[in-house]
Design an enzyme around this catalytic site. Structure first.
Site, short mmCIF file in Angstrom:
data_model
loop_
_atom_site.label_atom_id
_atom_site.label_comp_id
_atom_site.label_asym_id
_atom_site.label_seq_id
_atom_site.Cartn_x
_atom_site.Cartn_y
_atom_site.Cartn_z
N LYS A 82 62.31 -7.84 -50.95
CA LYS A 82 62.53 -6.41 -50.65
C LYS A 82 63.79 -6.24 -49.80
CE LYS A 82 60.67 -2.36 -51.43
NZ LYS A 82 59.34 -1.93 -51.03
N TYR A 107 79.02 -11.45 -25.91
CA TYR A 107 77.90 -11.74 -25.02
C TYR A 107 78.35 -11.45 -23.59
CZ TYR A 107 73.43 -13.75 -23.71
OH TYR A 107 72.15 -13.92 -23.23
#
Length: 427
Positions: free
Chosen positions: A97, A42
């Site tokens: 999926k 970060y």
């Protein structure tokens, strides 16, 4: 409550206090265990890849997960066999999926359920977020709006857009048809093909059969044969209107070489099967009950080649044979589209794999010792780990050949070796 129903509900819930509900989560791919690693993950280190992407947007593939990330997007209007159950009700399917993407082709996927049925809103929403992903898998969007949504998004987006409900079954059944043609000695241009069901899958299948060389296609919807005298046809159906006296499924089946069922139970009768041409093929894809059960069809024809959507019969038409590996190949060459040539390359690769010797682990998964290329094995098993190499490499090469790949240096043999290492590492 039936035991399987309860087991399924339990499966989708957390099994302990440390596990989340549902089927997917987030995997962190880089270490973040020290102050230095935190500073790179970060602030302030993350600024450097941001600035590189600002200079050259294509480097998002190098510095982010874009190149291995697919969005599975639905409005919940055509969920499995459940119909229009709402966007959030379809979320378990979209999560599923995502599971298949990861399990079969090592592709990360995230499900996005859109709370609107408006075509323009769906297009606007997907177009606005598409650049975050390497590809867009549209799922369970009802016809006919699914056709317009996919076509317009393909024009707008710079990443592949693929509506699997349209194209998945087409890719798989085309593979089977390729092999039946070889086995029977028939030619595509001489076939009579009947398609029962004129939704998104039926239209897509007919389009691929035409690309293969089939010229004689009779399509039926709930009102019967789609013919030139009808005035109730949308644009997609009208493209398949023919000048014929046939009106019913029984009329259409006479002398047919192939019947594709994408409709519902008991739409194909034994009399229809009897009336077909020599060495016919039937793909009865309605689930869970096909248009005709294989035992009933084979009772009247011993020269029949039969496939269904079910795993408990030979020649299963299963979309998992296609979409994970199609996207894998498209992502790895940074394709901007999935072209017709890429889909046909997938079909041909599946057809070729079915001719290969079947590994013992596949036979064990199916509890069959007799699996080899022939009438009961024209489509490979979804458990065959070679799918990754065969299908993804063929799709990637087709993308390069079609000029839609973003990579400038592609060697298909090197790529096959990479895919093989990926498959081996997953064992």
């Amino acid at each position: 409550m039936a035991s399987f129903e309860q087991e399924s509900l339990n499966y989708h819930k957390a099994r302990n206090e440390f596990e989340g509900n549902g089927k997917i989560g987030t995997l962190i791919t880089k270490p973040c265990d020290t102050v230095a690693e935190l500073a790179m993950a970060y602030s302030p280190g993350v600024a450097y890849p941001c600035l590189e992407i600002e200079k050259d947007i294509s480097t998002a593939y190098d510095y982010t997960n874009k190149g291995n990330l697919v969005a599975v997007i639905s409005d919940g209007t055509a969920v499995l066999g459940l119909g229009d159950i709402g966007h959030l009700s379809g979320k378990p399917v979209m999560e599923g999926k995502c599971v298949l993407f990861k399990a079969f082709a090592h592709v990360d996927a995230v499900d996005i359920e859109i709370n609107t049925k408006d075509t323009e809103e769906i297009i606007k929403t997907v177009a606005a977020i598409a650049d975050t992903f390497g590809g867009i898998n549209l799922e369970d969007i009802a016809a006919p709006k699914c056709f317009e949504i996919e076509e317009r998004l393909k024009e707008i987006c710079n990443v592949p857009v693929f509506h699997d409900d349209q194209h998945g079954t087409a890719v798989i059944t085309t593979a089977g048809l390729i092999n039946v043609l070889e086995m029977s000695g028939k030619k595509a241009e001489e076939l009579k093909v009947v398609v029962i069901g004129a939704g998104e899958s039926g239209i897509a299948c007919a389009n691929m059969y035409k690309a293969l060389g089939v010229k004689n296609i009779t399509m039926l919807d709930s009102k019967g044969v789609i013919h030139t005298g009808r005035t109730d046809l949308n644009k997609q159906k009208a493209a398949y209107a023919i000048d014929t006296e046939d009106r019913t499924p029984a009329d259409a089946a006479r002398n047919a070489d192939m019947i594709l069922g994408l409709s519902g139970p008991e739409q194909i009768t034994q009399d229809m099967v009897r009336s077909m041409a020599d060495n016919p093929i039937i793909f009865a894809c309605a689930n869970p009950i096909p248009e005709i059960m294989p035992d009933l069809a084979k009772e009247v024809r011993d020269d029949l080649i039969m496939g269904t959507g079910r795993s408990d019969f030979a020649n299963q038409v299963n979309n998992v044979l296609g979409f994970p590996f199609i996207f894998r190949g498209a992502l790895d060459v940074r394709a901007t589209k999935i072209t017709e040539n890429m889909k046909m390359a997938a079909s041909k690769a599946l057809a070729e794999l079915a001719k290969e010797d079947v590994p013992d682990y596949v036979k064990k998964a199916h509890k069959r010792d007799d699996m080899s290329f022939g009438p009961d094995y024209i489509i490979p098993s979804p458990f065959d780990k070679r799918l990754l190499v065969f299908v993804s490499s063929a799709v990637a090469q087709a993308a390069v050949d079609d000029g839609v790949a973003g990579v400038t240096d592609f060697n298909v043999e090197d790529y096959k070796a990479h895919l093989q290492r990926m498959a081996d590492n997953a064992k």
